[in-house]
Scaffold this active site. Structure first.
Site, mmCIF file in Angstrom:
data_model
loop_
_atom_site.group_PDB
_atom_site.id
_atom_site.type_symbol
_atom_site.label_atom_id
_atom_site.label_comp_id
_atom_site.label_asym_id
_atom_site.label_seq_id
_atom_site.Cartn_x
_atom_site.Cartn_y
_atom_site.Cartn_z
ATOM 1 N N GLU A 86 0.826 -1.210 0.000
ATOM 2 C CA GLU A 86 0.000 0.000 0.000
ATOM 3 C C GLU A 86 0.858 1.258 0.000
ATOM 4 O OE1 GLU A 86 -3.033 0.319 -0.614
ATOM 5 O OE2 GLU A 86 -3.721 -1.726 -0.445
ATOM 6 N N TYR A 102 -5.397 6.868 4.656
ATOM 7 C CA TYR A 102 -5.548 5.872 3.600
ATOM 8 C C TYR A 102 -4.808 4.581 3.963
ATOM 9 C CZ TYR A 102 -4.930 3.077 -0.447
ATOM 10 O OH TYR A 102 -4.908 1.980 -1.262
ATOM 11 N N ASP A 130 -9.021 6.909 -1.864
ATOM 12 C CA ASP A 130 -7.872 7.388 -2.645
ATOM 13 C C ASP A 130 -8.415 8.032 -3.920
ATOM 14 O OD1 ASP A 130 -8.655 5.311 -4.257
ATOM 15 O OD2 ASP A 130 -6.687 4.368 -4.396
#
Ligand code: SF4
Length: 387
Positions: A64, A147, A165
């Site tokens: 990520e 996020y 996002d």
């Protein structure tokens, strides 16, 4: 109707006038069907990506972080190499920062690598040697924003946290007719609320990935493939022919462009490289010494001045080697790289934190800035240093 939840200086392009008022937000009664349809689509269409074959929070976290600001296709080889070198939290925490930066070289946004390294050390020191499974503890780590925290918590630990996002904002803006600009930080709350409302709490990680996948594969920035979309019958933008108008963005001022000069300074078969300060842009990376040109200053004059100011060396500039353009988030640069020979003086640094005289074949052992790496294939350093 485009739902604006605040007043902003919108892009001056005018919106089509709606013929009659309507509610864009999907009604609550429709949400279970939206979830079902999306999950069914995802089960069939999802890409087989390496980080989707694991529930290991460490691996999911690394993926990520890499995927922020970087395309999937670019990330895949970096992901494999990084995990081969640092297969777990302990290995990453044990490594020195220069080794981590070297593994990150080419991915850009190096602050991410600094944060990963610091966070890994914190987790080893105070976190029991594992990625925390609680949002608050994980969110408190260096470089972990909303996020990343929501993505790792939902995918690795099934925590009901919706991710937002760029892909998700685009999909939500179109689905619900949200007119708040996606690049306006004050509007983030609006998108987060929309994502929270839609999230399927029975499988939050899968659902989050499904929304992002829809944005990546179907609800693309230009010309979304609405006929293939599981939400086409409910989508506000699709039903009202607004896909070209949503999402909305604030038009930003053009990014400034700076003229830079740097020197490939050769001396006794070696070339001078310097290490940037440990804080700030491109912290800790190596580069050829140089800096920003002044207005109306010629390239060779600027290069000589910059070398004197940053390294205290007196350098004879022979010729310009190459010119490269490079873009950062908030500015662009045009770098002229000059060949120089040391004429006198000893290195005393002002700005960089360290220097080395290295043989050309040793350059690859150090982590370099992206713009410097860009110059390597065009430089025949072996020959230049011998000359
Ligand atoms: S129907 Fe079209 S605009 Fe709407 S979410 Fe799907 S791809 Fe995006």
């Amino acid at each position: 109707m485009i739902v604006n939840t605040a007043e902003f200086g919108y892009d001056p392009v005018s919106m089509p006038t709606p013929t009659k008022p309507q509610t864009a937000r999907p009604p609550s009664s429709l949400i279970p069907k939206l979830r079902r349809d999306l999950l069914a689509w995802y089960a069939t269409h999802r890409r087989d990506l390496p980080w989707r074959r694991t529930r290991d929070p460490y691996r999911i976290w690394i993926s990520e972080v890499m995927l922020q600001q970087t395309q999937v296709a670019t990330v895949i080889p970096f992901y494999h190499r990084f995990l081969e070198r640092f297969p777990n939290l302990a290995a990453l925490a044990r490594a020195d920062l220069q080794t981590v930066l070297k593994q990150w070289e080419g991915l850009g946004y190096y602050r991410r690598a600094h944060h990963l390294h610091r966070a890994a050390m914190e987790m080893m020191d105070a976190g029991g040697g594992r990625v925390p499974d609680r949002h608050r503890a994980f969110r408190a780590l260096p470089g972990v924003g909303d996020y990343i925290a929501n993505a790792v918590m939902s995918i690795a630990f099934d925590r009901p946290r919706a991710v937002v996002d760029g892909n998700v904002k685009r999909v939500l803006a179109r689905l619900g007719g949200i007119g708040d600009p996606v690049n306006q930080s004050a509007a983030h709350r609006v998108f987060q609320q929309a994502a929270d409302r839609l999230l399927d709490h029975s499988c939050p990680g899968t659902f989050n990935q499904a929304v992002m996948e829809l944005g990546a594969l179907v609800c693309t920035p230009r010309r979304p493939y609405c006929p293939e979309c599981p939400w086409r019958t409910s989508c506000h933008a699709c039903r009202n022919d607004l896909t070209d108008w949503l999402p909305r963005r604030i038009r930003r001022a053009p990014v400034p462009k700076h003229a830079m000069a740097a020197g490939v300074v050769c001396h006794r078969g070696r070339v001078l490289v310097v290490q940037r300060p440990s804080e700030g842009l491109l912290a800790g990376l190596w580069e050829f010494p140089g800096g920003r040109r002044q207005q109306r200053e010629s390239g060779p004059t600027a290069c000589r001045r910059l070398l004197r100011e940053t390294t205290a060396l007196d350098v004879t500039i022979e010729r310009r080697l190459i010119r490269v353009d490079h873009a950062y988030t908030h500015f662009k640069i045009k770098l002229d790289l000059f060949l120089g020979r040391k004429a006198g003086g000893r290195v005393r640094l002002d700005g960089p934190q360290a220097f080395r005289w290295v043989r050309p074949q040793e350059l690859n052992a150090l982590p370099f800035t992206g713009v410097c790496k860009k110059t390597f294939p065009q430089l025949t350093l072996d020959r230049l240093c011998r000359g």
